[in-house]
Design an enzyme around this catalytic site. Structure first.
Site, PDB file in Angstrom:
ATOM      1  N   ASN A  23      67.657  48.154  38.997  1.00 59.27           N
ATOM      2  CA  ASN A  23      66.664  47.189  39.510  1.00 59.27           C
ATOM      3  C   ASN A  23      65.289  47.799  39.823  1.00 59.27           C
ATOM      4  O   ASN A  23      64.305  47.081  39.968  1.00 59.27           O
ATOM      5  CB  ASN A  23      67.195  46.455  40.751  1.00 59.27           C
ATOM      6  CG  ASN A  23      68.190  45.368  40.432  1.00 59.27           C
ATOM      7  OD1 ASN A  23      69.032  45.005  41.250  1.00 59.27           O
ATOM      8  ND2 ASN A  23      68.119  44.824  39.222  1.00 59.27           N
ATOM      9  N   TRP A  24      65.198  49.144  39.881  1.00 57.13           N
ATOM     10  CA  TRP A  24      63.899  49.783  40.125  1.00 57.13           C
ATOM     11  C   TRP A  24      62.922  49.483  38.989  1.00 57.13           C
ATOM     12  O   TRP A  24      61.717  49.611  39.155  1.00 57.13           O
ATOM     13  CB  TRP A  24      64.038  51.304  40.254  1.00 57.13           C
ATOM     14  CG  TRP A  24      64.833  51.753  41.438  1.00 57.13           C
ATOM     15  CD1 TRP A  24      66.089  52.272  41.418  1.00 57.13           C
ATOM     16  CD2 TRP A  24      64.439  51.724  42.822  1.00 57.13           C
ATOM     17  NE1 TRP A  24      66.504  52.573  42.692  1.00 57.13           N
ATOM     18  CE2 TRP A  24      65.501  52.248  43.576  1.00 57.13           C
ATOM     19  CE3 TRP A  24      63.281  51.299  43.502  1.00 57.13           C
ATOM     20  CZ2 TRP A  24      65.466  52.362  44.960  1.00 57.13           C
ATOM     21  CZ3 TRP A  24      63.246  51.427  44.883  1.00 57.13           C
ATOM     22  CH2 TRP A  24      64.322  51.949  45.586  1.00 57.13           C
ATOM     23  N   HIS A  45      64.846  34.946  45.633  1.00 53.61           N
ATOM     24  CA  HIS A  45      65.519  36.006  46.397  1.00 53.61           C
ATOM     25  C   HIS A  45      65.618  35.621  47.879  1.00 53.61           C
ATOM     26  O   HIS A  45      66.626  35.895  48.531  1.00 53.61           O
ATOM     27  CB  HIS A  45      64.757  37.335  46.269  1.00 53.61           C
ATOM     28  CG  HIS A  45      64.750  37.886  44.872  1.00 53.61           C
ATOM     29  ND1 HIS A  45      65.856  37.851  44.052  1.00 53.61           N
ATOM     30  CD2 HIS A  45      63.776  38.489  44.129  1.00 53.61           C
ATOM     31  CE1 HIS A  45      65.568  38.410  42.884  1.00 53.61           C
ATOM     32  NE2 HIS A  45      64.313  38.795  42.907  1.00 53.61           N
ATOM     33  N   ARG A  88      80.905  36.402  39.515  1.00 49.05           N
ATOM     34  CA  ARG A  88      79.521  36.576  39.073  1.00 49.05           C
ATOM     35  C   ARG A  88      78.921  35.195  38.819  1.00 49.05           C
ATOM     36  O   ARG A  88      79.489  34.380  38.093  1.00 49.05           O
ATOM     37  CB  ARG A  88      79.421  37.419  37.799  1.00 49.05           C
ATOM     38  CG  ARG A  88      77.966  37.614  37.381  1.00 49.05           C
ATOM     39  CD  ARG A  88      77.754  38.677  36.323  1.00 49.05           C
ATOM     40  NE  ARG A  88      76.325  38.910  36.175  1.00 49.05           N
ATOM     41  CZ  ARG A  88      75.778  40.020  35.708  1.00 49.05           C
ATOM     42  NH1 ARG A  88      76.552  41.014  35.351  1.00 49.05           N
ATOM     43  NH2 ARG A  88      74.480  40.147  35.600  1.00 49.05           N
ATOM     44  N   THR A 148      70.976  50.351  40.603  1.00 45.66           N
ATOM     45  CA  THR A 148      70.153  51.513  40.246  1.00 45.66           C
ATOM     46  C   THR A 148      69.161  51.141  39.141  1.00 45.66           C
ATOM     47  O   THR A 148      68.128  51.776  38.987  1.00 45.66           O
ATOM     48  CB  THR A 148      71.052  52.687  39.776  1.00 45.66           C
ATOM     49  OG1 THR A 148      72.035  52.177  38.858  1.00 45.66           O
ATOM     50  CG2 THR A 148      71.760  53.357  40.929  1.00 45.66           C
ATOM     51  N   ARG A 158      62.207  46.713  37.749  1.00 50.89           N
ATOM     52  CA  ARG A 158      61.515  45.421  37.934  1.00 50.89           C
ATOM     53  C   ARG A 158      60.086  45.659  38.420  1.00 50.89           C
ATOM     54  O   ARG A 158      59.746  46.749  38.868  1.00 50.89           O
ATOM     55  CB  ARG A 158      62.274  44.579  38.955  1.00 50.89           C
ATOM     56  CG  ARG A 158      63.628  44.232  38.414  1.00 50.89           C
ATOM     57  CD  ARG A 158      64.280  43.171  39.224  1.00 50.89           C
ATOM     58  NE  ARG A 158      65.500  42.767  38.531  1.00 50.89           N
ATOM     59  CZ  ARG A 158      66.125  41.640  38.690  1.00 50.89           C
ATOM     60  NH1 ARG A 158      65.658  40.745  39.523  1.00 50.89           N
ATOM     61  NH2 ARG A 158      67.220  41.359  38.021  1.00 50.89           N
ATOM     62  N   ASP A 204      73.751  36.584  40.943  1.00 52.21           N
ATOM     63  CA  ASP A 204      72.776  36.544  39.852  1.00 52.21           C
ATOM     64  C   ASP A 204      72.145  35.147  39.743  1.00 52.21           C
ATOM     65  O   ASP A 204      72.788  34.148  40.057  1.00 52.21           O
ATOM     66  CB  ASP A 204      73.505  36.904  38.553  1.00 52.21           C
ATOM     67  CG  ASP A 204      72.561  37.401  37.481  1.00 52.21           C
ATOM     68  OD1 ASP A 204      71.346  37.467  37.740  1.00 52.21           O
ATOM     69  OD2 ASP A 204      73.044  37.710  36.384  1.00 52.21           O
ATOM     70  N   ARG A 222      79.086  39.906  32.532  1.00 49.03           N
ATOM     71  CA  ARG A 222      79.079  41.377  32.419  1.00 49.03           C
ATOM     72  C   ARG A 222      79.391  41.987  33.773  1.00 49.03           C
ATOM     73  O   ARG A 222      79.199  41.344  34.804  1.00 49.03           O
ATOM     74  CB  ARG A 222      77.680  41.873  32.006  1.00 49.03           C
ATOM     75  CG  ARG A 222      77.210  41.493  30.644  1.00 49.03           C
ATOM     76  CD  ARG A 222      75.858  42.158  30.372  1.00 49.03           C
ATOM     77  NE  ARG A 222      74.835  41.756  31.330  1.00 49.03           N
ATOM     78  CZ  ARG A 222      74.140  40.628  31.276  1.00 49.03           C
ATOM     79  NH1 ARG A 222      74.357  39.781  30.306  1.00 49.03           N
ATOM     80  NH2 ARG A 222      73.239  40.337  32.191  1.00 49.03           N
ATOM     81  N   ARG A 264      65.866  32.645  37.871  1.00 46.07           N
ATOM     82  CA  ARG A 264      65.923  31.376  37.129  1.00 46.07           C
ATOM     83  C   ARG A 264      65.867  30.176  38.069  1.00 46.07           C
ATOM     84  O   ARG A 264      65.241  29.165  37.772  1.00 46.07           O
ATOM     85  CB  ARG A 264      67.209  31.321  36.271  1.00 46.07           C
ATOM     86  CG  ARG A 264      67.057  32.038  34.944  1.00 46.07           C
ATOM     87  CD  ARG A 264      68.384  32.321  34.319  1.00 46.07           C
ATOM     88  NE  ARG A 264      69.027  33.480  34.947  1.00 46.07           N
ATOM     89  CZ  ARG A 264      70.282  33.844  34.743  1.00 46.07           C
ATOM     90  NH1 ARG A 264      71.043  33.132  33.942  1.00 46.07           N
ATOM     91  NH2 ARG A 264      70.763  34.905  35.329  1.00 46.07           N
ATOM     92  N   TRP A 265      66.497  30.292  39.202  1.00 46.55           N
ATOM     93  CA  TRP A 265      66.500  29.203  40.193  1.00 46.55           C
ATOM     94  C   TRP A 265      65.066  28.928  40.645  1.00 46.55           C
ATOM     95  O   TRP A 265      64.644  27.769  40.742  1.00 46.55           O
ATOM     96  CB  TRP A 265      67.379  29.610  41.381  1.00 46.55           C
ATOM     97  CG  TRP A 265      67.545  28.571  42.441  1.00 46.55           C
ATOM     98  CD1 TRP A 265      68.498  27.593  42.486  1.00 46.55           C
ATOM     99  CD2 TRP A 265      66.742  28.409  43.630  1.00 46.55           C
ATOM    100  NE1 TRP A 265      68.343  26.828  43.618  1.00 46.55           N
ATOM    101  CE2 TRP A 265      67.271  27.315  44.342  1.00 46.55           C
ATOM    102  CE3 TRP A 265      65.639  29.077  44.155  1.00 46.55           C
ATOM    103  CZ2 TRP A 265      66.738  26.876  45.551  1.00 46.55           C
ATOM    104  CZ3 TRP A 265      65.110  28.640  45.365  1.00 46.55           C
ATOM    105  CH2 TRP A 265      65.645  27.552  46.045  1.00 46.55           C
TER     106      TRP A 265
HETATM  107  C1  FPP Z   1      69.736  38.563  40.726  1.00 41.46           C
HETATM  108  O1  FPP Z   1      68.841  37.553  40.477  1.00 41.46           O
HETATM  109  C2  FPP Z   1      69.722  39.039  42.079  1.00 41.46           C
HETATM  110  C3  FPP Z   1      69.288  40.267  42.503  1.00 41.46           C
HETATM  111  C4  FPP Z   1      68.310  41.114  41.833  1.00 41.46           C
HETATM  112  C5  FPP Z   1      69.820  40.881  43.693  1.00 41.46           C
HETATM  113  C6  FPP Z   1      70.414  39.985  44.717  1.00 41.46           C
HETATM  114  C7  FPP Z   1      69.507  39.802  45.856  1.00 41.46           C
HETATM  115  C8  FPP Z   1      69.582  38.772  46.718  1.00 41.46           C
HETATM  116  C9  FPP Z   1      70.649  37.742  46.690  1.00 41.46           C
HETATM  117  C10 FPP Z   1      68.536  38.626  47.753  1.00 41.46           C
HETATM  118  C11 FPP Z   1      68.669  39.363  49.001  1.00 41.46           C
HETATM  119  C12 FPP Z   1      69.969  40.012  49.303  1.00 41.46           C
HETATM  120  C13 FPP Z   1      70.291  40.436  50.537  1.00 41.46           C
HETATM  121  C14 FPP Z   1      71.547  41.191  50.786  1.00 41.46           C
HETATM  122  C15 FPP Z   1      69.438  40.190  51.677  1.00 41.46           C
HETATM  123  P1  FPP Z   1      67.857  37.784  39.285  1.00 41.46           P
HETATM  124  O2  FPP Z   1      66.540  38.147  39.827  1.00 41.46           O
HETATM  125  O3  FPP Z   1      68.425  38.782  38.316  1.00 41.46           O
HETATM  126  O4  FPP Z   1      67.845  36.361  38.623  1.00 41.46           O
HETATM  127  P2  FPP Z   1      67.614  36.012  37.098  1.00 41.46           P
HETATM  128  O5  FPP Z   1      68.739  36.644  36.326  1.00 41.46           O
HETATM  129  O6  FPP Z   1      67.661  34.531  37.091  1.00 41.46           O
HETATM  130  O7  FPP Z   1      66.269  36.559  36.726  1.00 41.46           O
END
Ligand code: FPP
Length: 240
Positions: A65-66, A34, A185, A63, A68, A17, A191, A21-22
């Site tokens: 994440n769709w 990503h 995590r 499931t 987004r 996760d 969570r 933010r990064w």
């Molecule tokens: C959470 O960051 C991360 C994800 C939605 C999925 C994890 C995906 C990767 C690490 C990239 C590619 C993976 C592979 C296996 C090639 P977030 O977007 O929720 O971050 P945030 O909470 O800061 O918004």
């Protein structure tokens, strides 16, 4: 703690996760995070293997994440496809068994085919196991398992009264894979987010503020140090 004192978990699961933010901190789009996150996945796989971890499970796409933005989902799917190509090469070099868990039927046909070939060609490898959760949700996994189990009951293959925890585990996507010992995590969230809820029944949880793109071997070792220090009460007689 010296590395030789570490109690290495057999199976580590990770919720990666903090990519968004990064990227935001750097004034960049979420997909930049990503991309960096995908590079970290490759490094951590190698680090886990070097440390003697046998199974690594990563949460790549849930499931949920769709929901987004379409552009972000598309970018993630492209990244998965690119990653799986590299993963295939690494699996061949390192005798790595790759399994994708989740409902892959909702993915693009080409990605499904890539996953099929990767799983088929690595199915006899046993040096290191990588499970990638794509379109994965624990509730969805359990419902899919229950449907198949109910169908087998209806076909007379198994009697309802004979169903045990082991039977049910055998219908999950993770069938045959031991439960995670340690769940990590990143990014400060605490969570489970519908991740391996059955399989994490007795796992130790470790939360770190580190954002996934900053995660590295030192962070992994820190998590294992915390795991080593913990008194694993379940299934263990206390020594003092
Ligand atoms: C959470 O960051 C991360 C994800 C939605 C999925 C994890 C995906 C990767 C690490 C990239 C590619 C993976 C592979 C296996 C090639 P977030 O977007 O929720 O971050 P945030 O909470 O800061 O918004």
């Amino acid at each position: 703690m010296d590395i030789s004192e570490l109690k290495i978990p057999t199976h580590v699961s990770i919720i990666m996760d903090g990519n968004g933010r990064w990227a935001k901190k750097r004034g960049m789009p979420r997909t930049f995070g990503h991309k960096r996150g995908a590079e970290v996945v490759m490094d951590i796989c190698q680090d886990a293997d070097d440390l003697g971890i046998k199974y690594l499970t990563i949460y790549a796409f849930s499931t949920e994440n769709w929901r987004r933005a379409e552009s972000e989902v598309r970018a993630l799917m492209t990244l998965f496809s690119q990653y799986l190509k590299i993963c295939y090469r690494k699996a061949m070099e390192n005798n790595m068994h790759v399994i994708v868990i989740g409902d892959t039927s909702a993915l693009a046909r080409s990605l499904q085919e890539q996953i099929r070939v990767l799983e088929e060609d690595t199915k006899d490898f046993d040096h290191f196991y990588l499970q990638i959760a794509i379109n994965y949700g624990s509730r969805d996994e359990m419902v899919r398992a229950m449907r198949r189990l109910a169908a087998d009951c209806a076909d007379g293959k198994i009697a309802a009264g004979e169903i045990t925890e082991e039977t049910f585990s055998g219908y999950l996507d993770t069938a045959g894979i031991p439960d995670p010992d340690l769940m990590i995590r990143t990014s400060g969230e605490e969570r489970l987010s519908n991740y391996l809820m059955w399989q994490h029944a007795y796992s130790e949880f470790y939360f770190t503020d580190c954002l996934w793109p900053d995660f590295n071997k030192e962070e992994l070792v820190r998590a294992i140090e915390a795991y080593t220090r913990r008194d694993r009460r379940y299934g263990k007689v206390k020594e003092d």
